[in-house]
Enzyme design. Structure first.
Site, short mmCIF file in Angstrom:
data_model
loop_
_atom_site.label_atom_id
_atom_site.label_comp_id
_atom_site.label_asym_id
_atom_site.label_seq_id
_atom_site.Cartn_x
_atom_site.Cartn_y
_atom_site.Cartn_z
N HIS A 206 21.23 4.45 26.10
CA HIS A 206 19.94 4.17 25.45
C HIS A 206 19.76 2.70 25.07
CE1 HIS A 206 22.53 4.38 21.93
NE2 HIS A 206 21.59 3.76 21.26
C1 UD1 Z 1 18.18 2.70 17.13
C2 UD1 Z 1 19.18 1.62 16.74
C3 UD1 Z 1 20.39 1.69 17.64
C4 UD1 Z 1 21.00 3.07 17.63
C5 UD1 Z 1 19.92 4.08 18.03
C6 UD1 Z 1 20.47 5.48 18.01
C7 UD1 Z 1 18.05 -0.41 15.85
C8 UD1 Z 1 17.78 -1.83 16.13
N1 UD1 Z 1 18.61 0.28 16.89
O1 UD1 Z 1 17.72 2.39 18.45
O2 UD1 Z 1 21.37 0.78 17.16
O3 UD1 Z 1 22.07 3.14 18.55
O4 UD1 Z 1 18.84 3.97 17.10
O5 UD1 Z 1 19.55 6.42 18.38
O6 UD1 Z 1 17.80 0.07 14.77
N2 UD1 Z 1 11.57 7.20 19.40
C9 UD1 Z 1 11.07 8.47 19.46
N3 UD1 Z 1 11.38 9.33 18.46
C10 UD1 Z 1 12.17 9.00 17.42
C11 UD1 Z 1 12.68 7.68 17.35
C12 UD1 Z 1 12.38 6.80 18.35
O7 UD1 Z 1 10.35 8.83 20.39
O8 UD1 Z 1 12.43 9.86 16.57
C13 UD1 Z 1 11.26 6.25 20.49
C14 UD1 Z 1 10.07 5.41 20.21
O9 UD1 Z 1 9.36 5.23 21.38
C15 UD1 Z 1 10.66 4.09 19.75
C16 UD1 Z 1 11.94 4.04 20.58
O10 UD1 Z 1 12.36 5.40 20.68
O11 UD1 Z 1 9.81 3.02 19.97
C17 UD1 Z 1 13.03 3.22 19.98
O12 UD1 Z 1 13.30 3.64 18.64
P1 UD1 Z 1 13.93 2.61 17.58
O13 UD1 Z 1 14.22 3.28 16.30
O14 UD1 Z 1 13.11 1.37 17.53
O15 UD1 Z 1 15.29 2.17 18.23
P2 UD1 Z 1 16.38 3.03 19.03
O16 UD1 Z 1 16.32 2.66 20.47
O17 UD1 Z 1 16.30 4.47 18.68
#
Ligand code: UD1
Length: 363
Positions: A206
């Protein structure tokens, strides 16, 4: 009565919170307040974990949701500042390296509240990773730095953090593994997924560096399809990966199974009987090392070098041939000795609670 306020927001935070919440619940003179920032909000990324890990419902949910890094961090800070101004906790605990972690440290430090960082001192020395920026900020601002390994303590000392702030308590993520392993074995997820014990591969990817660039993602999927020609490959996908995969061609291969995110115990059950794990997650590098399951991490570096020097991990670049060569080098016997890593023993949260109580004179 002293108030400890834990701030969590993303999936890997919840496995670290659960044992700490359990340990603090035994301390009579501590009130533990849980704040969920809402960084992760899909049920399978959040509420499922609270339920399964038996964490009490968060006392507050800041409901920040997704957004750019600045927007997400700022939204957490603004809402958390209001909450902390009212609640005036004695200590704010921040976990790991996600945006919620850095936002919590910034808010608490500016309000003059002590900050405790759980999983302090890890360094990839790669500032293109958002997590590395979050680690640097959080450690700089923390008053109590709870490290998972001696190399992490060493990193902090080298950065000039006073020794009395550093507490080598061990790896709290492993507390959750120790706690959940009997239930995970009982669940027997490999049987449910019709997977041959010790002969299948579990994949999670991811990181932006692996999934955001369509060409890299396509190369990785192609290599995984190749691996899946002679053993099943099971790939539960993070929402970020699921979204990115829509823009690349997924190779047709019946052995490569793409799934929705999997709950904690089921995932542990799958990992514990796998022949190999291919990942870019931090937590899985640690969990596989504890369990003795071979792990290939698709990254140029790791902030968890102990998993390579003492555990089962090795780093591989996101290139087809490199990945395939590394996979072929894994015997997949299904019988693996379990390495012993200092203070990865299921007792870390008790040590954390002990340090907090001694320091704050809670008891
Ligand atoms: C975050 C952490 C990463 C961790 C990961 C575990 C940061 C900088 N990164 O990354 O270190 O390894 O979590 O999962 O904080 N989204 C959904 N549903 C959700 C959450 C996210 O659809 O419940 C999608 C959204 O499109 C969002 C994208 O995932 O824009 C990224 O989510 P985000 O929390 O920004 O970062 P992660 O890639 O999850």
């Amino acid at each position: 009565m002293s108030v400890v306020l834990s701030v969590v927001g993303a999936r890997p935070n919840f496995m670290k919170l659960a044992p700490v919440a359990r340990a603090l619940s035994k301390r009579r003179r501590v009130r533990h307040v849980i704040v969920h920032t809402g960084q992760h909000y899909d049920p399978e990324m959040s509420s499922t974990f609270f339920r399964e890990l038996q964490i009490a419902e968060p006392d507050h949910n800041l409901q920040v949701g997704s957004g750019s890094h600045a927007r997400q961090t700022a939204a957490i800070m603004e809402r958390l500042e209001r909450l902390c101004t009212k609640a005036r906790p004695d200590v704010v605990l921040a976990y790991g390296d996600v945006n919620s972690t850095a936002a919590a440290a910034l808010v608490a430090a500016k309000l003059g509240i002590s900050v405790g960082h759980i999983e302090a001192g890890l360094r990839s020395r790669d500032r293109s990773m958002p997590e590395e920026i979050n680690r640097l900020i959080t450690d700089r601002l923390s008053d109590i730095l709870f490290t998972p390994s001696r190399d992490a303590s060493e990193n902090l000392r080298a950065e000039g953090i006073p020794a009395e702030r550093i507490q080598f308590v061990g790896n709290v993520m492993i507390d959750s593994v120790v706690h959940a392993l009997p239930a995970a074995r009982e669940l027997d997820a490999p049987k449910r997924h019709a997977l041959p014990l010790g002969k299948y591969v579990v994949v999670t990817l991811h990181r932006p560096s692996n999934v955001d660039e369509p060409r890299t993602l396509a190369v990785l999927l192609d290599a995984l399809a190749e691996v899946a020609t002679d053993r099943p490959v099971i790939f539960p996908m993070h929402p970020r990966t699921r979204a990115r995969i829509a823009s690349v061609k997924v190779p047709a291969c019946s052995g490569l199974r793409l799934l929705e995110p999997i709950a904690y115990t089921e995932m542990l059950s799958l990992v514990a009987s796998a022949g190999l794990v291919i990942t870019d997650s931090g937590g899985l590098q640690e969990e596989t090392s504890y369990l003795g399951i071979p792990c290939i991490t698709v990254r140029a570096n790791t902030e968890r070098p102990i998993t390579c020097t003492q555990g089962t991990n090795r780093l591989v670049a996101p290139r087809r041939d490199d990945l395939l060569t590394a996979v072929r080098g894994v015997a997949m016997t299904g019988v693996n000795p379990r390495p012993t890593i200092e203070r990865w023993d299921g007792e870390t949260a008790e040590r954390i609670a002990g340090v907090l109580c001694d320091r704050e004179r809670f008891e």
